[in-house]
Write an enzyme that holds these catalytic residues in place. Structure first.
Site, short mmCIF file in Angstrom:
data_model
loop_
_atom_site.label_atom_id
_atom_site.label_comp_id
_atom_site.label_asym_id
_atom_site.label_seq_id
_atom_site.Cartn_x
_atom_site.Cartn_y
_atom_site.Cartn_z
CG ASP A 141 -1.73 -1.27 1.37
OD1 ASP A 141 -1.96 -1.94 0.34
OD2 ASP A 141 -2.12 -1.61 2.50
NE ARG A 273 -16.89 -9.92 -20.19
CZ ARG A 273 -18.02 -9.59 -20.80
NH1 ARG A 273 -18.63 -8.46 -20.48
NH2 ARG A 273 -18.55 -10.37 -21.73
CD GLN A 281 -2.76 -5.57 -6.68
OE1 GLN A 281 -2.72 -4.36 -6.69
NE2 GLN A 281 -3.82 -6.24 -6.25
O1 F6P Z 1 -2.21 -4.11 3.42
C1 F6P Z 1 -1.91 -4.96 2.36
C2 F6P Z 1 -3.17 -5.49 1.75
O2 F6P Z 1 -2.81 -6.33 0.65
C3 F6P Z 1 -4.17 -4.44 1.29
O3 F6P Z 1 -3.82 -3.82 0.08
C4 F6P Z 1 -5.45 -5.24 1.23
O4 F6P Z 1 -6.57 -4.42 1.44
C5 F6P Z 1 -5.28 -6.21 2.40
O5 F6P Z 1 -3.89 -6.28 2.68
C6 F6P Z 1 -5.80 -7.59 2.13
O6 F6P Z 1 -5.70 -8.33 3.31
P1 F6P Z 1 -5.90 -9.91 3.38
O7 F6P Z 1 -4.64 -10.56 2.90
O8 F6P Z 1 -6.14 -10.15 4.82
O9 F6P Z 1 -7.05 -10.24 2.49
#
Ligand code: F6P
Length: 358
Positions: A141, A273, A281
């Site tokens: 993030d 879509r 990511q």
């Molecule tokens: O903080 C990293 C992150 O990948 C965010 O971008 C995303 O909202 C969240 O973690 C997803 O979390 P989890 O792996 O618990 O689904």
């Protein structure tokens, strides 16, 4: 004197974590003759008896480790020691159990690689113990305060850009509007960077208040100029900034891409879509930039311990590795995209619609 330091990764994984662990362990061993203990699964390993931790062998930390995604130590974003989730659905303060586990390891210092939430928790856990703690910022993030870069961001941007590179030809072939939902939690850093690098037509981020009518108008304009397809990037939290706040999704950070594709299809008449990039990511092989950042921050974290410093975070600022007090990092909220900053201005200059203007 031979010291023994601990290292752990906490919060969501990302590219570059292994490179950071490796760099810290190699610096500790070769620079100071110290041993490094890897704690497993963030703070969760501290609840095991015996504590789930392993002494890191520098001979097994070759360059291949830096190439691997994920974290070989494991991680968790469900291990808040002060409000630990219990099987019955309740929360329990298990901080004293974790501190007891930590004491048993007889460490002289601890390096925690995490986002602001994890660093906050680790700091609160460790301050009363007097154990020297150094934080290393990581999160795709890129929203940790007082550092321009966090480990993992570069890799996530590269993956999102590659996704756009792949969506463009299929979108063009079928004359479709292709919507890509990217992660980023409350910040639009991944979205804005990938939109510029990947040649998007529209980018929607939580920092810029957007309206569907402007996005629809922009796509209509592109079509009247002869374009038959479009690329739209939407940050997962962008749905909270506008009418999409009522998006037909229950999950707080998911669903805006599908919602947007449906609305755009209805309003423009084009086929749309959605692709939700999700954890793709996070798990990738880290970019060169992330390996470099992770290595530089990992080394400096150990140097800080050697200098007798504590309660600080290593950071990247103006192409330098610096360190800042953790008190200036935690509890500051997400470092979001500057809505008048270089990236937003670049996007606008390239004709990318941010959904806030007609
Ligand atoms: O903080 C990293 C992150 O990948 C965010 O971008 C995303 O909202 C969240 O973690 C997803 O979390 P989890 O792996 O618990 O689904």
């Amino acid at each position: 004197m031979t010291k023994r330091i601990g290292i752990l990764t906490s919060g969501g994984d990302c590219g570059g974590l292994n490179a950071a662990i490796r760099a810290a362990a190699l610096r500790a061993h070769h620079g100071y003759g110290w041993t490094t203990v890897g704690l497993r699964n963030g703070t969760l390993g501290l609840l095991e008896r015996p504590v789930d931790a392993v002494e890191l062998d520098p001979d097994r930390l070759g360059a291949a480790v830096a190439r691997q995604g994920g974290t070989f130590l494991g991680s968790t974003n469900r291990g808040d020691p002060f409000a630990f989730p219990m099987p019955d659905g309740g929360k329990k303060d298990r901080s004293s159990e974790m501190m007891a586990g930590l004491e048993g390891l007889a460490l002289d210092g601890l390096i925690g690689i995490g986002g602001d939430g994890s660093l906050d928790i680790l700091r609160r856990l460790l301050l009363p113990t007097g154990l020297a703690f150094i934080g290393v910022p990581k999160t795709i993030d890129n929203d940790v305060a007082n550092t321009e870069r966090a480990i993992g961001y570069s890799t996530a941007v590269a993956i999102a850009t590659e996704a756009l590179d792949r969506l463009q030809p299929t979108g063009a072939s079928h004359e479709r509007v292709m919507v890509l939902e990217v992660m980023g939690r409350d910040a639009g850093h991944i979205a804005i960077a990938a939109a510029i690098a990947g040649g998007a037509d529209v980018v929607l981020i939580p920092e810029v208040r957007w309206h569907l009518k402007h996005v629809v108008a922009h796509i209509a304009e592109l079509r009247s100029a002869g374009r038959t397809s479009a690329l739209v990037v939407v940050a997962e939290a962008a749905g909270h900034s506008d009418e999409a706040a009522d998006a037909d999704s229950e999950a707080p950070y998911h669903g805006v891409g599908e919602w947007l594709a449906r609305r755009l299809s209805k309003a423009t008449g084009a086929e749309a879509r959605a692709t939700v990039l999700g954890h793709v990511q996070r798990g990738a092989m880290p970019t060169a930039e992330d390996r470099l950042l992770a290595s530089a921050l990992g080394v400096r974290a150990v140097d800080l311990l050697a200098e007798g410093k504590a309660d600080r975070m290593v950071a990247w600022w103006n192409r330098q590795v610096i360190d800042v007090p953790l008190a200036k990092v935690v509890g500051r909220g997400a470092r979001t995209v500057d809505h008048d900053g270089a990236l937003v201005r670049t996007a606008r200059a390239l004709g990318i619609c941010l959904g806030d203007k007609g």
